[in-house]
Design a protein around this motif. Structure first.
Motif, mmCIF file in Angstrom:
data_model
loop_
_atom_site.group_PDB
_atom_site.id
_atom_site.type_symbol
_atom_site.label_atom_id
_atom_site.label_comp_id
_atom_site.label_asym_id
_atom_site.label_seq_id
_atom_site.Cartn_x
_atom_site.Cartn_y
_atom_site.Cartn_z
ATOM 1 N N UNK A 317 48.638 79.987 31.787
ATOM 2 C CA UNK A 317 47.317 79.724 31.201
ATOM 3 C C UNK A 317 46.750 80.943 30.474
ATOM 4 N N UNK A 318 47.046 82.128 30.984
ATOM 5 C CA UNK A 318 46.432 83.318 30.389
ATOM 6 C C UNK A 318 47.204 83.856 29.194
ATOM 7 N N UNK A 319 48.384 83.286 28.872
ATOM 8 C CA UNK A 319 49.167 83.718 27.724
ATOM 9 C C UNK A 319 48.716 82.933 26.505
ATOM 10 N N UNK A 320 48.405 83.631 25.423
ATOM 11 C CA UNK A 320 47.922 83.004 24.206
ATOM 12 C C UNK A 320 49.049 82.292 23.469
ATOM 13 N N UNK A 321 48.669 81.178 22.796
ATOM 14 C CA UNK A 321 49.649 80.454 21.998
ATOM 15 C C UNK A 321 49.911 81.144 20.666
ATOM 16 N N UNK A 322 48.901 81.874 20.170
ATOM 17 C CA UNK A 322 49.045 82.562 18.893
ATOM 18 C C UNK A 322 48.572 84.008 19.050
ATOM 19 N N UNK A 323 49.432 84.976 18.980
ATOM 20 C CA UNK A 323 50.873 84.897 18.689
ATOM 21 C C UNK A 323 51.655 84.330 19.879
ATOM 22 N N UNK A 324 52.757 83.656 19.626
ATOM 23 C CA UNK A 324 53.536 83.053 20.716
ATOM 24 C C UNK A 324 54.337 84.103 21.479
ATOM 25 N N UNK A 325 54.757 83.787 22.701
ATOM 26 C CA UNK A 325 55.610 84.723 23.466
ATOM 27 C C UNK A 325 56.942 84.957 22.758
ATOM 28 N N UNK A 326 57.520 86.104 23.023
ATOM 29 C CA UNK A 326 58.791 86.463 22.405
ATOM 30 C C UNK A 326 59.727 87.026 23.463
ATOM 31 N N UNK A 327 61.016 86.706 23.293
ATOM 32 C CA UNK A 327 62.058 87.191 24.202
ATOM 33 C C UNK A 327 63.252 87.597 23.351
ATOM 34 N N UNK A 328 63.844 88.726 23.660
ATOM 35 C CA UNK A 328 65.065 89.121 22.963
ATOM 36 C C UNK A 328 65.909 90.040 23.833
ATOM 37 N N UNK A 329 67.165 90.135 23.456
ATOM 38 C CA UNK A 329 68.108 91.003 24.162
ATOM 39 C C UNK A 329 67.930 92.418 23.611
ATOM 40 N N UNK A 330 67.646 93.344 24.509
ATOM 41 C CA UNK A 330 67.373 94.716 24.088
ATOM 42 C C UNK A 330 68.645 95.544 24.015
ATOM 43 N N UNK A 331 69.454 95.514 25.066
ATOM 44 C CA UNK A 331 70.665 96.326 25.075
ATOM 45 C C UNK A 331 71.600 95.801 26.149
ATOM 46 N N UNK A 332 72.881 96.148 26.037
ATOM 47 C CA UNK A 332 73.910 95.754 27.004
ATOM 48 C C UNK A 332 74.333 96.977 27.792
ATOM 49 N N UNK A 333 74.251 96.874 29.133
ATOM 50 C CA UNK A 333 74.643 97.964 29.999
ATOM 51 C C UNK A 333 76.018 97.741 30.587
#
Length: 452
Positions: A317-333
């Motif tokens: 509920x507390x996460x805004x729709x705009x801008x939308x959430x983002x997820x990405x792969x940062x690095x491989x260990x």
């Protein structure tokens, strides 16, 4: 013939006599000496020199004797520096052959004090004569200065022109100083003494320069206070980070900025430091991004992990729709793949740190329920001879000979975690409001414009 020979002998003897007496060589007339000397010439020369000396101050007791064109001065004077003037006067008179100056300085105390008293009386009389003009000059200068002070006391225009009371007071002070200078100029102009103004300004500049070097830090802090008051980089109750000092702004004074840190402590920072420091204002923008990183098992579906993370964040509920959430792969260990999760929230209604922690907990639970592994870092140990080394441990004698399997713990609850309340905490804001009520005056942010 004998008279002319005697005159020549005297001319030769005068320099030697003056040198023996230790006096300076007198100024002697130049030109050719006539072969004849009229009987009335000496009397004419003496009369002319006496009439000139009589008109000069300080030579009242000087006597003049002229024989065969030779002028001899005798007597006493109060100022020894005036003695050479007699030689200059006599040298310019036509017919003078040589000059003998026997005038000495008068050391009588009574006679030396009399001129001082006379000068004092003359100056006192001059001052008394100037009193009416001096009174007029003082009245004129006072009226101009009073007009400036009366205008500075007028509150309305300065409050409208200045962003706050501090700047308004600076405007008033500048106006007072300007009218004081104008009043002094008017008074000096009436007294016909405007040349004295440059001397006064030069002395004031030297004194100001010396004082400026002596109180350089204070002056720097004052100028920084003026600039911060004009630019308004923050407002009361703003959360700021100033060179590592995190806190909520209570007030900006003429010397320092006062913050209330998250632990409820007062932090006082000099304005000179703040003006040159890096300021991060977390309250200026109501929307703020939070983020965290998780290590994902590289054998699991990374695309599915991204989709689950983004959907889970968007469902909060507390996460805004705009801008939308983002997820990405940062690095491989070596044993995990680091994935970063970001979302935006409104700081006015949501506690930032609490919301970030809740988002981290909910996303971890969603990934675990979906079978996405969150492994800890693992390390591979390679033994050259293929066997395990025998460690000489203290409990080596009690070491078990075989591995013992234990029953697994209870299965995790498959139900999704329920987000907890992350409403913004108003404790610090309430404390800041109470602090501002205790000292309502002296805040340069009270009438300030919006932050730059």
């Amino acid at each position: 013939m004998r008279a002319r020979l005697a005159a020549l002998l005297i001319l030769c003897a005068v320099p030697a006599f003056a040198q023996e007496e230790g006096t300076a060589t007198p100024t002697q007339p130049s030109g050719e000496i006539e072969t004849t000397q009229a009987a009335g010439d000496d009397a004419a020369i003496r009369s002319r020199i006496r009439s000139i000396v009589a008109e000069l101050d300080g030579f009242e007791t000087v006597d003049v004797v002229v024989r065969e064109g030779i002028v001899t001065f005798t007597g006493e004077v109060l100022d020894a520096s005036q003695v050479p003037r007699l030689d200059e006067i006599a040298a310019r008179v036509d017919g003078v052959v040589a000059i003998q100056n026997d005038v000495v300085e008068d050391t009588d105390v009574g006679r030396r004090i009399d001129p001082v008293l006379n000068r004092f009386r003359d100056r006192l009389a001059q001052v008394v004569g100037y009193l009416p003009l001096l009174v007029i000059a003082l009245v004129a200068g006072g009226l101009v200065t009073a007009a400036g002070f009366a205008l500075a006391r007028w509150n309305r225009p300065w409050v409208r022109l200045a962003p706050n009371a501090f700047i308004a007071e600076i405007y008033r002070t500048i106006l007072r100083l300007a009218f004081v200078v104008i009043g002094v100029v008017v008074a000096l102009d009436i007294l016909n003494a405007t040349a004295l103004l440059s001397t006064l300004l030069g002395a004031a500049g030297i004194v100001g320069l010396a004082v400026g070097f002596a109180v350089r830090d204070t002056v720097e802090n004052f100028i920084a206070s003026v600039m911060l008051s004009l630019r308004q980089p923050f407002q009361p109750n703003d959360v700021v980070d100033i060179e590592g000092s995190l806190g909520t702004v209570i007030r900006l004074t003429s010397r320092a900025t006062i913050l209330l840190d998250p632990d409820g402590n007062h932090v006082r920072l000099p304005n000179a430091v703040i003006f040159k420091a890096k300021i991060i204002n977390y309250t200026r923008n109501h929307e703020r991004r939070f983020g965290f990183a998780l290590g994902i098992d590289p054998n699991d579906d990374l695309a599915e992990a991204k989709r689950i993370g983004a959907e889970t964040l968007a469902a909060l509920d507390f996460v805004l729709d705009d801008p939308p959430p983002q997820v990405w792969v940062a690095e491989a260990g070596d044993s995990t793949v680091t994935m970063e999760f970001y979302g935006w929230l409104d700081q006015r209604a949501t506690a930032f740190n609490a919301a970030r922690g809740e988002a981290l907990r909910v996303v971890m639970g969603a990934l675990t329920r979906a079978g996405i592994g969150l492994p800890e870092p693992s390390y591979r140990l390679s033994i050259a001879d293929g066997g395990l080394p025998v460690l000489d441990l203290p409990d080596r004698a009690n070491r078990p000979e075989a591995l013992v399997a234990t029953e697994a713990g209870p299965a995790a609850d498959p139900a999704p975690p329920v987000p907890e309340d992350v409403t913004a905490d108003t404790t610090i804001s309430r404390m800041v409001l109470e602090e501002r009520r205790k000292e309502p005056l002296g805040d340069l942010l009270r009438h300030g414009a919006p932050p730059e």
